[in-house]
Write a protein that holds these residues in place. Sequence first.
Motif, PDB file in Angstrom:
ATOM      1  N   SER A   1       1.033  -1.230  -0.198  1.00 28.40           N
ATOM      2  CA  SER A   1      -0.364   0.422   0.000  1.00 28.40           C
ATOM      3  C   SER A   1       1.002   0.990   0.360  1.00 28.40           C
ATOM      4  CB  SER A   1      -1.029   0.113   1.331  1.00 28.40           C
ATOM      5  OG  SER A   1      -2.281  -1.169   1.216  1.00 28.40           O
TER       6      SER A   1
ATOM      7  N   LYS B   1       0.707  -6.385   4.823  1.00 32.31           N
ATOM      8  CA  LYS B   1       0.371  -6.616   3.593  1.00 32.31           C
ATOM      9  C   LYS B   1       0.603  -7.799   3.218  1.00 32.31           C
ATOM     10  CE  LYS B   1      -3.674  -4.503   0.727  1.00 32.31           C
ATOM     11  NZ  LYS B   1      -3.937  -3.021   0.011  1.00 32.31           N
TER      12      LYS B   1
ATOM     13  N   ARG C   1      -3.658   3.767   7.850  1.00 30.97           N
ATOM     14  CA  ARG C   1      -3.278   2.333   7.316  1.00 30.97           C
ATOM     15  C   ARG C   1      -2.443   1.252   8.131  1.00 30.97           C
ATOM     16  NH1 ARG C   1      -6.508   3.244   3.157  1.00 30.97           N
ATOM     17  NH2 ARG C   1      -5.900   5.361   1.718  1.00 30.97           N
TER      18      ARG C   1
END
Length: 509
Positions: A361, A375, A496
């Motif tokens: 991301s 992620k 995030r």
Amino acid sequence: MFDRDGWRHITAEEASELHPGGTVSAHSGLFVCELCHQYVTLTDGDIRIRYFKHSRGEADKNCPERTFGAGYTSAFNPGYHELPIRIIVSPSSFTFELGLIQVPSELLDKKLCIEIKPCEKSGRAFTYDYGRIKSNGTTYLSIGDYPVKKYTLTQNCNADLYKFWSKEITGMEPDGTLFDKVSGRKLANDSDVEIKKEYYLLKRGPLYYYGSDIKSQFILEKRVNGEIWRLYTVSASDFSEEAAKFFLTYHCWLTERPISIQTVYPLFVEGNYVVKHSNDNMYIVVGGNEPHLKSFPSALPLRLSPKELRPALYRLNCSGRQQLISAGRKYSNPALQYTYFWKESLNCEGTSPQVSVTDLSGIQIVPGEVDLLPKNKTLRFKSKYDGELIVAKDDYIIDKRRVFAGKYIELDGLSYGMEVRLVVGLDCVWRIRFRKPLKSYNDAEVLRYITSVSGRMIPAPHSLRNIMLGMKQYPEICRWIRKCIDSGTINEQSYRRLQQVYLNRKGEA
């Protein structure tokens, strides 16, 4: 003389063996004077007394050989070097800066005043005081946008400064001056140039065609005091005599082995033109086509490698506090490469090269020990220098991957128990270890992980309220979330990371 290996020194005796009879005219372009770069004649007559001489009709009569007679030679002065001039190019103009290399602090005084003055009446003088001099590295000072052939430098502080800052500085020639395109630095006479490397060429008047082995591109033109100066980029596409003679026009030698000086041992701190060390002897590697090496004060470097081996290893005696090592041509000035060796205690610490490590991301990943996998269990790495990724699990190395400067590399399949190290040279510049998550988070530690980022702010999403309800067992995190809701903004990367923590906690529940 130019042959298949490039330019090489040749004596009249060797030339006579190649051409055993008759005069070899300067117009043949076979032989070049190393002092002034003009073509010379090999005289006719008895082979035992043949010698080179300049032609009478040459416009430039400043060659020392004309003054001191045939057979004149001059070894370059190791104490003489030119201060760097660099060109600053913009889309529509160019300017120049003069570099003052770093000097010992005890030579400077707060009353210091420096004047850089062009020798031509049409140029203007520039004056700078002590406050403009950097304590570390090279200080670049503006000298305007008018190309001047020569400058003088005067200062009112300490005569010993002239050991570092020369009183006279060679500027730009109307017939053409070359600059390194990347650094903008002006090339001194007798400098080495390389094939496929781009250079700026600044000259008064147009650049004419010089054959297929030279690539050129017009950049801009500028009127200065009624004169039109033009700036081009030029490069040699092939190592040929045609390309070599083009660069010789601008007093540079095309070569595949440029002169270089590299310090290798022992420990040292390297800056622009300065190497700081704390030893009596330093070891250096000198490369290039027939380089001539000297030092000032005189202390002849001792060659440690065989004569036929190039580059060559030398040991330099550095018992004095300051030692200048210079490499250049045997028959001309100035030194083409030079380095000051300063002997002093090394009490500074180097900084690690900057690297970028993110998840998919784009969120920056903080090194250290963490209990959150990125992620898709993937990290993206980008380094300024070549390096290597070393992946270990349970203290056993399971993978190694090359990292190339400026290019991204993805590492997937990460799991708990793994450690990833990014190594540049012998230095580990980034490291992360994924430990198995504990049953409960340390509230302050997780908040520190979430907020230790930088970047742009975004409007606070509505999902923050749901996240806060799901993490009510972490009061410090909830207090921080409430502040973000009240202010209406949150750091994008912090958000995030907060999402990542929340989803991990939710998955465990």
